[in-house]
Design an enzyme around this catalytic site. Structure first.
Site, mmCIF file in Angstrom:
data_model
loop_
_atom_site.group_PDB
_atom_site.id
_atom_site.type_symbol
_atom_site.label_atom_id
_atom_site.label_comp_id
_atom_site.label_asym_id
_atom_site.label_seq_id
_atom_site.Cartn_x
_atom_site.Cartn_y
_atom_site.Cartn_z
ATOM 1 N N ILE A 14 10.033 31.225 20.424
ATOM 2 C CA ILE A 14 11.252 30.758 20.074
ATOM 3 C C ILE A 14 11.627 29.542 20.564
ATOM 4 O O ILE A 14 12.206 28.611 20.237
ATOM 5 C CB ILE A 14 12.351 31.930 20.054
ATOM 6 C CG1 ILE A 14 12.256 33.103 19.436
ATOM 7 C CG2 ILE A 14 13.889 31.314 19.841
ATOM 8 C CD1 ILE A 14 12.048 32.988 17.850
ATOM 9 N N CYS A 141 15.525 37.869 14.366
ATOM 10 C CA CYS A 141 14.974 37.601 13.024
ATOM 11 C C CYS A 141 15.414 38.325 11.832
ATOM 12 O O CYS A 141 15.871 38.133 10.795
ATOM 13 C CB CYS A 141 13.498 37.275 13.108
ATOM 14 S SG CYS A 141 12.594 38.641 13.800
ATOM 15 N N ASN A 142 15.278 39.736 12.073
ATOM 16 C CA ASN A 142 15.527 40.439 10.761
ATOM 17 C C ASN A 142 17.146 40.377 10.413
ATOM 18 O O ASN A 142 17.582 40.495 9.398
ATOM 19 C CB ASN A 142 15.103 41.953 10.899
ATOM 20 C CG ASN A 142 13.408 42.116 10.853
ATOM 21 O OD1 ASN A 142 13.018 41.683 9.967
ATOM 22 N ND2 ASN A 142 12.754 42.339 11.586
ATOM 23 N N ALA A 196 20.339 47.803 11.171
ATOM 24 C CA ALA A 196 21.818 48.274 10.750
ATOM 25 C C ALA A 196 22.718 48.151 11.931
ATOM 26 O O ALA A 196 23.912 47.406 11.793
ATOM 27 C CB ALA A 196 21.739 49.432 9.877
ATOM 28 N N HIS A 221 8.058 39.256 7.785
ATOM 29 C CA HIS A 221 8.733 40.308 7.409
ATOM 30 C C HIS A 221 8.926 40.403 5.938
ATOM 31 O O HIS A 221 9.186 39.240 5.436
ATOM 32 C CB HIS A 221 9.825 40.549 8.061
ATOM 33 C CG HIS A 221 9.871 40.694 9.802
ATOM 34 N ND1 HIS A 221 9.169 41.270 10.299
ATOM 35 C CD2 HIS A 221 10.723 39.724 10.470
ATOM 36 C CE1 HIS A 221 9.412 41.067 11.618
ATOM 37 N NE2 HIS A 221 10.267 40.093 11.564
HETATM 38 P P1 NAD Z 1 7.681 34.600 23.855
HETATM 39 O O1 NAD Z 1 6.875 35.858 24.684
HETATM 40 O O2 NAD Z 1 6.896 34.032 23.030
HETATM 41 O O3 NAD Z 1 7.943 33.714 24.797
HETATM 42 C C1 NAD Z 1 8.918 33.711 26.046
HETATM 43 C C2 NAD Z 1 8.829 32.833 27.095
HETATM 44 O O4 NAD Z 1 9.301 33.144 28.263
HETATM 45 C C3 NAD Z 1 7.007 32.609 27.254
HETATM 46 O O5 NAD Z 1 6.990 31.300 27.652
HETATM 47 C C4 NAD Z 1 7.029 33.456 28.806
HETATM 48 O O6 NAD Z 1 6.180 32.599 29.737
HETATM 49 C C5 NAD Z 1 8.612 33.092 29.247
HETATM 50 N N1 NAD Z 1 8.865 33.970 30.559
HETATM 51 C C6 NAD Z 1 8.510 35.095 30.720
HETATM 52 N N2 NAD Z 1 9.144 35.706 31.672
HETATM 53 C C7 NAD Z 1 10.198 34.604 31.969
HETATM 54 C C8 NAD Z 1 11.079 34.555 32.992
HETATM 55 N N3 NAD Z 1 11.156 35.694 33.813
HETATM 56 N N4 NAD Z 1 11.722 33.451 33.203
HETATM 57 C C9 NAD Z 1 11.431 32.513 32.331
HETATM 58 N N5 NAD Z 1 10.597 32.292 31.326
HETATM 59 C C10 NAD Z 1 9.875 33.457 31.360
HETATM 60 O O7 NAD Z 1 8.716 35.412 23.264
HETATM 61 P P2 NAD Z 1 9.615 35.160 21.787
HETATM 62 O O8 NAD Z 1 9.098 35.753 20.692
HETATM 63 O O9 NAD Z 1 9.954 33.596 21.910
HETATM 64 O O10 NAD Z 1 10.965 35.924 22.303
HETATM 65 C C11 NAD Z 1 11.993 35.360 22.918
HETATM 66 C C12 NAD Z 1 13.303 36.124 22.644
HETATM 67 O O11 NAD Z 1 13.606 35.624 21.129
HETATM 68 C C13 NAD Z 1 13.472 37.712 22.606
HETATM 69 O O12 NAD Z 1 14.768 37.818 23.013
HETATM 70 C C14 NAD Z 1 13.090 37.941 21.166
HETATM 71 O O13 NAD Z 1 13.482 39.396 20.960
HETATM 72 C C15 NAD Z 1 13.768 37.007 20.272
HETATM 73 N N6 NAD Z 1 13.059 36.635 19.094
HETATM 74 C C16 NAD Z 1 11.955 36.709 18.778
HETATM 75 C C17 NAD Z 1 11.371 36.395 17.621
HETATM 76 C C18 NAD Z 1 10.185 36.506 17.120
HETATM 77 O O14 NAD Z 1 9.394 36.688 15.934
HETATM 78 N N7 NAD Z 1 8.854 36.407 18.184
HETATM 79 C C19 NAD Z 1 12.390 36.274 16.439
HETATM 80 C C20 NAD Z 1 13.569 36.218 16.559
HETATM 81 C C21 NAD Z 1 14.253 36.429 18.083
#
Ligand code: NAD
Length: 347
Positions: A14, A141-142, A196, A221
Site C-alpha cells: 500500500i 480493500c474489501n 460487515a 477478491h
Molecule cells: P506490507 O507488508 O506490504 O507493507 C508494510 C511495510 O511496512 C513494509 O515495507 C514493511 O517493511 C514496513 N514495516 C514493517 N514494520 C514496520 C515498522 N515497525 N515501522 C515502519 N515500517 C514497517 O503491508 P501492506 O499490505 O502494505 O499493508 C499495510 C496496511 O494496509 C495494513 O494495515 C493492511 O491491512 C492494509 N491494507 C492492505 C491491503 C493489501 O491487500 N495488501 C489492502 C488494503 C489495506
C-alpha cells in the site's frame, strides 16, 4: 495555501502506491518515506528520487548496503503536515503517539482497529465528515469495495439491508508465506465476517451481514452482493447508477472479461503500473433486479483499490477540497482512473 507536505511510513504494497500517487497530486508534496529494511524496495525508492528515512537504530544497516538515507523517522515527522501510515496491520497504533507528539495529522489503514483514528473513512460515503480531522482510518480493500457499491446505490434508493459473500484472495503476489495453497477456508465459519462490522464503522445504521471464504489466488477478491432496497427499481436504473459513478467500471463477460485473470490481463494491456485496478469492477451481466432486490458480482484489486481513498483522506484532513466531488475530480484525473463500461473513457 501551499502544497501539503506528506510522509509515508511503510513502503510496502500500500505504502509504495500511495507514495507514488501523492507525487502526482498538484496540491501535495511527498517529503519522504520510511523504510525499515535496506532491501531492493528501498533501492527502488532511491532510484525514483524518493527520500528515504529510517528508524534511528537502522541507519547503520542502510549505510552498509550503500543506500542513501535522508534522515530518521523523527526528522521526517518534523518536516510534514500529514503522515500516511502504511505499516503492517496493528503496527500503526504503536506509531500513533509519535505522530501526535509531532503534531502531524495521520491517515491509518484498514488493518488497524477503528479506535486508532477519529473516523473510519470512505470517500463516497463520508468525505464531508472527515474534513479537518486529526486522524482517519481508510477502511480495508474489501470494505472500501463494499462501501463504493453501497453508497453509490444509495443515490438511487434507500437500502433496507445488504447481504454479501466475500471470496478473498489468499495472499498478495509478493507474499510467499501465506496460504491456503490448495483449500477453501471459511473466514471464519460463522457470520458475520469482520467485513460487515467494518462497513458499519462508516455507516453505523446499515443492516449488513457478510460471510467470507479464502481461496488460493493472489489476483483479486470477488464479492457476491445482495441488497434489498426501500423501493422497486428497474435493472436499467441500477446499471445507469453504476455507469455514472466514479471509481466503478462495468465489465462484460461476453467480451472475454470473464474472470479476475482477464481483468488483470486487461490492466496489463492498458500498461497500468503493477497491473493496478483501483476501480471497483462490477460484472454488468450479473446485475439482477427483482422488484426491490438487487444482486451483482464485483471484483476488487486488493493492492490498489484503497489508493484513491488515501489521497482523498489526505485532502480531507488538510481541508484541500470541501466536497467529495472536488477531491474525486483531482484524484481520479491524476491517477488516470476510468469510469463507465470497459473499454472506458478517462474520468
Ligand atoms: P506490507 O507488508 O506490504 O507493507 C508494510 C511495510 O511496512 C513494509 O515495507 C514493511 O517493511 C514496513 N514495516 C514493517 N514494520 C514496520 C515498522 N515497525 N515501522 C515502519 N515500517 C514497517 O503491508 P501492506 O499490505 O502494505 O499493508 C499495510 C496496511 O494496509 C495494513 O494495515 C493492511 O491491512 C492494509 N491494507 C492492505 C491491503 C493489501 O491487500 N495488501 C489492502 C488494503 C489495506
Amino acid at each position: 495555501m501551499g502544497r501539503v507536505r506528506v510522509a509515508v511510513n511503510g513502503f510496502g504494497t500500500i505504502g509504495k502506491r500511495v507514495a507514488e500517487a501523492v507525487m502526482l497530486q498538484p496540491d501535495m508534496e511527498l517529503v519522504g518515506v520510511v523504510k525499515t529494511r535496506p532491501d531492493y524496495v528501498a533501492a527502488y525508492a532511491v532510484s525514483r528520487g524518493i527520500a528515504l528515512y529510517v528508524p534511528e537504530d537502522k541507519l547503520g544497516a542502510f549505510q552498509e548496503m550503500g543506500l542513501r538515507v535522508a534522515g530518521t523517522l523523527q526528522e521526517l515527522l518534523e518536516k510534514v503536515d500529514v503522515v500516511v501510515d502504511a505499516t503492517p496491520g496493528g503496527v500503526g497504533a504503536k506509531y500513533k503517539p509519535i505522530y501526535e507528539k509531532h503534531g502531524v495529522k495521520a491517515i491509518f489503514q484498514g488493518g488497524e482497529k477503528p479506535e486508532v483514528a477519529e473516523l473510519s473513512f470512505s470517500t463516497l460515503c463520508n468525505y464531508e465528515q472527515a474534513l479537518g480531522r486529526k486522524s482517519l482510518r481508510v477502511v480495508s480493500c474489501n470494505t472500501t469495495a463494499l462501501l463504493r457499491g453501497i453508497c453509490t446505490l444509495r443515490s438511487l434508493a434507500p437500502i433496507r439491508h445488504v447481504r454479501a459473500t466475500i471470496v478473498r484472495r489468499a495472499a498478495d503476489p509478493k507474499e510467499t508465506k501465506r496460504g491456503p495453497v490448495n483449500a477453501i477456508v471459511p473466514n471464519p465459519a460463522r457470520a458475520p465476517s469482520h467485513h460487515a462490522v467494518d462497513v458499519k464503522t462508516v455507516i453505523p445504521d446499515l443492516d449488513i451481514v457478510t460471510m467470507a471464504v479464502v481461496v488460493p489466488t493472489t489476483l483479486m477478491h470477488v464479492h457476491v452482493v445482495y441488497a434489498r432496497l426501500g423501493k422497486n427499481v428497474q435493472k436499467e436504473d441500477v446499471v445507469n447508477t453504476f455507469l455514472d459513478a466514479p471509481r466503478i467500471l462495468l465489465a462484460d463477460d461476453a467480451m472475454g472479461l470473464a474472470s479476475t485473470a482477464d481483468l488483470v490481463e486487461y490492466a496489463r494491456d492498458l500498461g497500468r503500473k503493477r497491473y493496478d485496478i483501483p476501480e471497483l469492477v462490477i460484472w454488468e451481466n450479473s446485475i439482477t433486479v427483482n422488484g426491490d432486490e438487487v444482486m451483482w458480482m464485483q471484483a476488487v484489486h486488493q493492492e490498489s483499490i484503497v489508493v484513491p481513498e488515501n489521497i482523498d483522506a489526505i485532502r480531507a484532513v488538510a481541508e484541500l477540497a470541501s466536497t467529495a466531488e472536488e477531491t474525486i475530480a483531482v484524484t481520479d484525473k491524476t491517477l488516470g482512473l476510468l469510469r463507465g463500461r470497459i473499454p472506458a473513457a478517462p474520468a
